[in-house]
Scaffold this active site. Structure first.
Site, PDB file in Angstrom:
ATOM      1  N   PHE A 123       0.871  -1.176   0.000  1.00  0.00           N
ATOM      2  CA  PHE A 123       0.000   0.000   0.000  1.00  0.00           C
ATOM      3  C   PHE A 123       0.907   1.225   0.000  1.00  0.00           C
ATOM      4  O   PHE A 123       1.667   1.437   0.959  1.00  0.00           O
ATOM      5  CB  PHE A 123      -0.844  -0.074   1.275  1.00  0.00           C
ATOM      6  CG  PHE A 123      -1.856   1.010   1.469  1.00  0.00           C
ATOM      7  CD1 PHE A 123      -3.123   0.912   0.911  1.00  0.00           C
ATOM      8  CD2 PHE A 123      -1.561   2.108   2.270  1.00  0.00           C
ATOM      9  CE1 PHE A 123      -4.086   1.895   1.127  1.00  0.00           C
ATOM     10  CE2 PHE A 123      -2.517   3.094   2.502  1.00  0.00           C
ATOM     11  CZ  PHE A 123      -3.782   2.975   1.930  1.00  0.00           C
ATOM     12  N   PRO A 128       8.060  11.226   0.695  1.00  0.00           N
ATOM     13  CA  PRO A 128       9.024  11.993   1.501  1.00  0.00           C
ATOM     14  C   PRO A 128       8.391  13.240   2.121  1.00  0.00           C
ATOM     15  O   PRO A 128       8.722  13.619   3.231  1.00  0.00           O
ATOM     16  CB  PRO A 128      10.114  12.354   0.488  1.00  0.00           C
ATOM     17  CG  PRO A 128      10.051  11.264  -0.533  1.00  0.00           C
ATOM     18  CD  PRO A 128       8.607  10.857  -0.619  1.00  0.00           C
ATOM     19  N   SER A 132       2.125  12.200   7.679  1.00  0.00           N
ATOM     20  CA  SER A 132       0.870  12.441   8.394  1.00  0.00           C
ATOM     21  C   SER A 132      -0.082  13.284   7.546  1.00  0.00           C
ATOM     22  O   SER A 132      -1.288  13.052   7.527  1.00  0.00           O
ATOM     23  CB  SER A 132       1.149  13.174   9.705  1.00  0.00           C
ATOM     24  OG  SER A 132       1.780  12.301  10.621  1.00  0.00           O
ATOM     25  N   ILE A 157       7.478   1.964   2.448  1.00  0.00           N
ATOM     26  CA  ILE A 157       6.472   1.018   1.971  1.00  0.00           C
ATOM     27  C   ILE A 157       6.750  -0.402   2.480  1.00  0.00           C
ATOM     28  O   ILE A 157       7.730  -1.049   2.080  1.00  0.00           O
ATOM     29  CB  ILE A 157       6.377   1.036   0.415  1.00  0.00           C
ATOM     30  CG1 ILE A 157       6.178   2.481  -0.085  1.00  0.00           C
ATOM     31  CG2 ILE A 157       5.258   0.099  -0.060  1.00  0.00           C
ATOM     32  CD1 ILE A 157       4.996   3.243   0.519  1.00  0.00           C
ATOM     33  N   THR A 158       5.858  -0.859   3.345  1.00  0.00           N
ATOM     34  CA  THR A 158       5.948  -2.227   3.873  1.00  0.00           C
ATOM     35  C   THR A 158       5.725  -3.217   2.729  1.00  0.00           C
ATOM     36  O   THR A 158       4.838  -2.996   1.895  1.00  0.00           O
ATOM     37  CB  THR A 158       4.866  -2.443   4.960  1.00  0.00           C
ATOM     38  OG1 THR A 158       5.039  -1.459   5.969  1.00  0.00           O
ATOM     39  CG2 THR A 158       4.958  -3.829   5.573  1.00  0.00           C
ATOM     40  N   GLY A 242      -7.124  -0.917   8.554  1.00  0.00           N
ATOM     41  CA  GLY A 242      -5.700  -1.204   8.788  1.00  0.00           C
ATOM     42  C   GLY A 242      -5.333  -0.971  10.244  1.00  0.00           C
ATOM     43  O   GLY A 242      -4.522  -1.699  10.836  1.00  0.00           O
ATOM     44  N   ARG A 243      -5.956   0.041  10.834  1.00  0.00           N
ATOM     45  CA  ARG A 243      -5.633   0.383  12.231  1.00  0.00           C
ATOM     46  C   ARG A 243      -6.079  -0.731  13.188  1.00  0.00           C
ATOM     47  O   ARG A 243      -5.476  -0.907  14.255  1.00  0.00           O
ATOM     48  CB  ARG A 243      -6.224   1.746  12.575  1.00  0.00           C
ATOM     49  CG  ARG A 243      -5.432   2.850  11.880  1.00  0.00           C
ATOM     50  CD  ARG A 243      -6.088   4.195  11.779  1.00  0.00           C
ATOM     51  NE  ARG A 243      -5.240   5.060  10.926  1.00  0.00           N
ATOM     52  CZ  ARG A 243      -5.618   6.203  10.398  1.00  0.00           C
ATOM     53  NH1 ARG A 243      -6.828   6.676  10.620  1.00  0.00           N
ATOM     54  NH2 ARG A 243      -4.783   6.904   9.642  1.00  0.00           N
ATOM     55  N   GLU A 363       0.686   3.603   9.825  1.00  0.00           N
ATOM     56  CA  GLU A 363      -0.777   3.624   9.646  1.00  0.00           C
ATOM     57  C   GLU A 363      -1.436   4.730  10.478  1.00  0.00           C
ATOM     58  O   GLU A 363      -2.523   4.572  11.029  1.00  0.00           O
ATOM     59  CB  GLU A 363      -1.382   2.237   9.883  1.00  0.00           C
ATOM     60  CG  GLU A 363      -0.784   1.238   8.883  1.00  0.00           C
ATOM     61  CD  GLU A 363      -1.634   0.040   8.567  1.00  0.00           C
ATOM     62  OE1 GLU A 363      -2.848   0.105   8.762  1.00  0.00           O
ATOM     63  OE2 GLU A 363      -1.053  -0.950   8.109  1.00  0.00           O
TER      64      GLU A 363
HETATM   65  N1  CAA Z   1     -12.222   7.601   7.390  1.00  0.00           N
HETATM   66  C1  CAA Z   1     -12.874   7.919   6.263  1.00  0.00           C
HETATM   67  N2  CAA Z   1     -12.714   9.104   5.646  1.00  0.00           N
HETATM   68  C2  CAA Z   1     -11.850   9.983   6.212  1.00  0.00           C
HETATM   69  C3  CAA Z   1     -11.143   9.706   7.389  1.00  0.00           C
HETATM   70  C4  CAA Z   1     -11.350   8.455   7.982  1.00  0.00           C
HETATM   71  N3  CAA Z   1     -10.709   8.082   9.101  1.00  0.00           N
HETATM   72  N4  CAA Z   1     -10.359  10.773   7.684  1.00  0.00           N
HETATM   73  C5  CAA Z   1     -10.575  11.679   6.730  1.00  0.00           C
HETATM   74  N5  CAA Z   1     -11.475  11.206   5.842  1.00  0.00           N
HETATM   75  C6  CAA Z   1     -12.019  11.870   4.649  1.00  0.00           C
HETATM   76  C7  CAA Z   1     -12.925  13.039   5.036  1.00  0.00           C
HETATM   77  O1  CAA Z   1     -14.243  12.618   5.255  1.00  0.00           O
HETATM   78  C8  CAA Z   1     -12.785  13.908   3.799  1.00  0.00           C
HETATM   79  O2  CAA Z   1     -13.567  13.361   2.775  1.00  0.00           O
HETATM   80  P1  CAA Z   1     -14.441  14.300   1.750  1.00  0.00           P
HETATM   81  O3  CAA Z   1     -13.655  15.548   1.491  1.00  0.00           O
HETATM   82  O4  CAA Z   1     -14.662  13.439   0.558  1.00  0.00           O
HETATM   83  O5  CAA Z   1     -15.722  14.608   2.482  1.00  0.00           O
HETATM   84  C9  CAA Z   1     -11.327  13.701   3.387  1.00  0.00           C
HETATM   85  O6  CAA Z   1     -10.942  12.450   3.925  1.00  0.00           O
HETATM   86  C10 CAA Z   1     -10.389  14.771   3.889  1.00  0.00           C
HETATM   87  O7  CAA Z   1     -10.515  14.802   5.280  1.00  0.00           O
HETATM   88  P2  CAA Z   1      -9.921  15.960   6.171  1.00  0.00           P
HETATM   89  O8  CAA Z   1     -10.386  17.285   5.652  1.00  0.00           O
HETATM   90  O9  CAA Z   1     -10.227  15.620   7.585  1.00  0.00           O
HETATM   91  O10 CAA Z   1      -8.369  15.842   5.833  1.00  0.00           O
HETATM   92  P3  CAA Z   1      -7.119  16.371   6.666  1.00  0.00           P
HETATM   93  O11 CAA Z   1      -6.066  16.603   5.683  1.00  0.00           O
HETATM   94  O12 CAA Z   1      -7.513  17.498   7.571  1.00  0.00           O
HETATM   95  O13 CAA Z   1      -6.755  15.167   7.661  1.00  0.00           O
HETATM   96  C11 CAA Z   1      -5.939  12.985   8.223  1.00  0.00           C
HETATM   97  C12 CAA Z   1      -6.762  13.875   7.299  1.00  0.00           C
HETATM   98  C13 CAA Z   1      -6.900  12.271   9.151  1.00  0.00           C
HETATM   99  C14 CAA Z   1      -4.921  13.728   9.069  1.00  0.00           C
HETATM  100  C15 CAA Z   1      -5.243  12.053   7.238  1.00  0.00           C
HETATM  101  O14 CAA Z   1      -4.371  12.771   6.410  1.00  0.00           O
HETATM  102  C16 CAA Z   1      -4.534  10.913   7.866  1.00  0.00           C
HETATM  103  O15 CAA Z   1      -5.154   9.949   8.287  1.00  0.00           O
HETATM  104  N6  CAA Z   1      -3.176  10.989   7.908  1.00  0.00           N
HETATM  105  C17 CAA Z   1      -2.371   9.856   8.319  1.00  0.00           C
HETATM  106  C18 CAA Z   1      -1.962   9.059   7.130  1.00  0.00           C
HETATM  107  C19 CAA Z   1      -1.610   7.674   7.486  1.00  0.00           C
HETATM  108  O16 CAA Z   1      -2.242   7.028   8.289  1.00  0.00           O
HETATM  109  N7  CAA Z   1      -0.577   7.184   6.812  1.00  0.00           N
HETATM  110  C20 CAA Z   1      -0.183   5.839   6.991  1.00  0.00           C
HETATM  111  C21 CAA Z   1       0.585   5.382   5.814  1.00  0.00           C
HETATM  112  S1  CAA Z   1       0.180   3.787   5.336  1.00  0.00           S
HETATM  113  C22 CAA Z   1       1.169   2.759   6.223  1.00  0.00           C
HETATM  114  O17 CAA Z   1       1.766   3.105   7.202  1.00  0.00           O
HETATM  115  C23 CAA Z   1       1.116   1.397   5.708  1.00  0.00           C
HETATM  116  C24 CAA Z   1       2.231   0.510   6.011  1.00  0.00           C
HETATM  117  O18 CAA Z   1       3.032   0.262   5.140  1.00  0.00           O
HETATM  118  C25 CAA Z   1       2.248  -0.224   7.305  1.00  0.00           C
END
Ligand code: CAA
Length: 380
Positions: A123, A128, A132, A157-158, A242-243, A363
């Site tokens: 995923f 860079p 978050s 990327i895992t 995923g969480r 995540e």
């Molecule tokens: N579930 C569903 N939809 C969500 C959501 C959630 N938890 N959080 C935000 N959204 C949606 C909102 O509803 C909105 O949708 P619409 O515009 O279509 O209505 C859209 O996303 C934007 O939301 P926000 O305005 O709240 O966006 P933001 O920029 O203020 O904040 C955030 C969003 C929650 C901070 C988000 O950027 C986030 O979760 N960041 C963390 C990213 C992350 O978890 N990265 C992990 C990388 S993957 C990984 O680690 C995998 C691995 O290899 C192990």
């Protein structure tokens, strides 16, 4: 409220436990030292049906519920958190999303082998300059006939080195900000698609993590997941599940640390008796055990809500926030109980600490989980 597991859930837990103890445990220290990807074990997890646990049988998955997935993830991660994350990414970030939002073509061609465990998924959201703040995607894709041409870079990327299929989020219309992000399925070996060296990590060392590069990488239009502009929503919705996977991984690490500390305390003697007879040690074990149970209940609650088709955004964030925190705490206490032995590699507990730390980062960091929880709380 029902706290009983079904016979099927208990059987899954038992199968995972036996596999972890007999096949994973014997080589886990060596793999951690050498940062060696457990390809054979991943293949066996696939044969056991653990790589597509929640995918329906129609698409060659095991067709189980999220509770069963949590129980299996805990057992595997208790013994080896690296295998835990490899399994978690394939199950919750890749196959789950493909079944829910993939086209029939995607499900036939890609989901089936992923669910059988014959192929491995990754995923690719982080970049860079977009960790978050995931909306800030610099990787972009431009339409060219029936193809989209990708350029950019992903990192952390895992399964980055070992995966066959990658879900890549890319900007397709900058004007539309996060509504201009699209998810593409990119096959390993596609011209223009490359990866960096494996990261030399503190923990989960036998899982592989690397950066990915895209230089005029042509991806067929039919490999778009959901639809153009839905990539950010896809990523957010997938990460909610995923969480739950990472919370389970953290519970597994914490429980592993507790088990190791309890076993050690019952045999190690000091001041004329086993250290488990000293209240200083008993209090630590009692606190660890309480935390593990609380984390497990939060995680199972999020899983139960997901299985019931209810909203679980806040609950999965809470489960990850709390479980990752107590995984670090329990690992630290396990080291303390082991004294000097806890500080050397031979005794495994130091690995629990190294493995636990990442669960507070990937995540969605703990800070991001708090944002998610607070926003959900303040919505109503
Ligand atoms: N579930 C569903 N939809 C969500 C959501 C959630 N938890 N959080 C935000 N959204 C949606 C909102 O509803 C909105 O949708 P619409 O515009 O279509 O209505 C859209 O996303 C934007 O939301 P926000 O305005 O709240 O966006 P933001 O920029 O203020 O904040 C955030 C969003 C929650 C901070 C988000 O950027 C986030 O979760 N960041 C963390 C990213 C992350 O978890 N990265 C992990 C990388 S993957 C990984 O680690 C995998 C691995 O290899 C192990």
């Amino acid at each position: 409220m029902n706290f009983e597991f079904t016979e099927e859930q208990l059987m899954i837990q038992q199968t995972a436990r036996e596999f972890a103890e007999s096949e994973i445990a014997p080589t886990s220290i060596e793999r951690d030292k050498e940062a060696k990807f457990p390809a054979e074990l991943v293949k066996k997890l696939g044969e056991l049906g653990f790589m597509g646990m929640m995918v329906s049988s129609q698409y060659d998955g095991t067709g189980l519920d999220t509770i069963s997935y949590v129980l299996a993830m805990i057992e595997i991660s208790k013994v080896d958190a690296s295998l835990g994350v490899i399994m978690s990414v394939n199950n919750s970030l890749v196959t789950y999303g493909l079944e829910k939002w993939g086209s029939d073509f995607i499900k036939e061609k890609y989901l089936k082998p992923l669910a059988r465990g014959e192929k491995l998924g990754a995923f690719a959201l982080s970049e860079p300059e977009a960790g978050s703040d995931a909306t800030q995607q610099h990787t972009y894709a431009v339409k060219d006939g029936n193809y989209w041409v990708l350029n950019g870079m992903k990192n952390w990327i895992t399964n980055g080195h070992s995966a066959d299929y990658f879900l890549v989020m890319a900007q397709t219309d900058k004007e539309k900000a996060h509504h201009g992000i699209t998810t593409f399925l990119v096959e390993k070996g596609t011209p223009g698609f490359g990866h960096g060296v494996k990261e030399d990590k503190l923990g989960i060392r036998s899982s592989d993590t690397c950066s990915l590069t895209f230089e005029n990488c042509k991806v067929p239009e039919e490999n778009i997941i959901w639809e153009v502009g839905k990539g950010f929503n896809f990523a957010m919705n997938t990460l909610n599940g995923g969480r739950i996977g990472i919370a389970s991984q953290a519970v597994g690490i914490a429980e592993g640390a507790l088990d190791a500390a309890t076993k050690y305390a019952k045999t190690r003697k000091a001041f004329g008796t086993e250290i488990s007879n000293h209240q200083a040690i008993q209090f630590k074990l009692a606190d660890m055990s309480t935390k593990v149970e609380a984390a497990k209940l939060l995680t199972l609650q999020a899983a139960a809500l997901k299985d019931a088709g209810k909203k679980y955004v806040k609950e999965s964030a809470m489960a990850k926030l709390y479980s990752s925190k107590i995984a670090v705490e329990c690992a630290l206490e396990a080291i303390q109980i082991h004294g000097g032995y806890g500080y050397v590699r031979e005794y495994l507990v130091e690995r629990y600490l190294r493995d636990a730390k990442i669960t507070e980062i990937y995540e969605g960091t703990s800070e991001i989980q708090r944002i998610v929880i607070a926003r959900e709380l303040l919505k109503d």
